[in-house]
Design an enzyme around this catalytic site. Structure first.
Site, PDB file in Angstrom:
ATOM      1  CG  ASP A   6      -9.247  -1.162   5.336  1.00  0.00           C
ATOM      2  OD1 ASP A   6      -8.679  -2.170   5.229  1.00  0.00           O
ATOM      3  OD2 ASP A   6      -9.443  -0.545   4.351  1.00  0.00           O
ATOM      4  CE  LYS A  52     -11.176   2.320   4.400  1.00  0.00           C
ATOM      5  NZ  LYS A  52      -9.767   2.295   3.888  1.00  0.00           N
TER       6      LYS A  52
END
Length: 247
Positions: free
Chosen positions: A61, A47
């Site tokens: 996330d 990410k």
């Protein structure tokens, strides 16, 4: 030939990119291990930028990718940049009094691609989300040169949003592996199948699968194992993994 990975983006925020990415990581890992038991580096997740959270936050996330995939990376290894305000990365960096080093992200991405057996990158929002003052998420996808998987909703309006995203990807020169429609409530809904037909007809890319709605709320650590088992089974049942793994 086996792909080096995929870049996951969405037609919008909240379409389920993180949940789909975590399930794909586990499903691809299973598939690759079955065909190549000596695959040591395995599937890894990245990410590049996340906003509106902090590391360790169950809503982040990075946390959901870590728990949802069961990968052997630490959460802090998954996310490179975490910014506190829930806005586009460029603005989040501005508010935090910092700047995102775009070239450093590109270099890191290329390094991760080379080191991983298969790398799944999850972008922030969609391809047109500003990453810095002169780059978008789509520019990062372009430079890392992994096929893009576009996650879209299943309901009314998704064809327009999906075709616009595909058109923008084409304009940038981004390779698109296909579309995944995520979160349908009724598999017998005629519009679900019509949406697939329209996206493929006008978008010129395959719909790789349709995923049913599957809840992913905050869980205790021990609950993630059963959640992963159920979710990866749905991924394997509904997604054409072969088109993601091989070129």
């Amino acid at each position: 030939m086996v792909n080096k990975g995929i870049f996951i983006t969405g037609t919008d925020t909240g379409v389920g990119k993180t949940q789909v990415a975590s399930g794909l990581a586990l499903a691809v890992q299973r598939r690759l291990e079955s065909s190549n038991p000596i695959l040591h580096n395995g599937v890894q997740l990245w990410k590049p930028v996340q906003t509106g959270v902090r590391l360790g936050d169950p809503a982040a996330d990075s946390y959901r990718l870590w728990r949802g995939s069961g990968c052997h990376q630490a959460e802090e290894e998954i996310a490179t940049i975490t910014l506190p305000d829930a806005v586009a990365p460029w603005m989040a960096a501005q508010r935090a009094g910092t700047e995102i080093d775009y070239e450093a992200l590109v270099d890191e991405g290329r390094s991760r691609i080379n080191q991983a057996g298969y790398l799944i990158i999850e972008g922030a929002g969609g391809l047109a989300v500003p990453l810095t003052g002169n780059t978008l998420i789509g520019h990062l996808a372009l430079q890392l040169d992994l096929p893009v998987v576009l996650i879209a909703r299943t309901g009314l309006g998704t064809v327009n949003h999906t075709l616009l995203s595909l058109s923008f990807a084409k304009m940038l020169g981004v390779r698109v592996a296909g579309v995944i429609l995520n979160g349908y409530q009724d598999s017998t809904d005629l519009s679900l199948h019509e949406n697939v037909m329209m996206i493929e007809q006008f978008g010129g890319v395959p719909v790789l699968g349709k995923l049913p709605w599957f809840p992913c709320g905050v869980k205790e650590p021990a609950e993630w194992l059963e959640w992963r088992r159920q979710w990866v089974n749905l991924i394997e049942e509904h997604i054409d993994l072969g088109k993601l793994i091989t070129t």
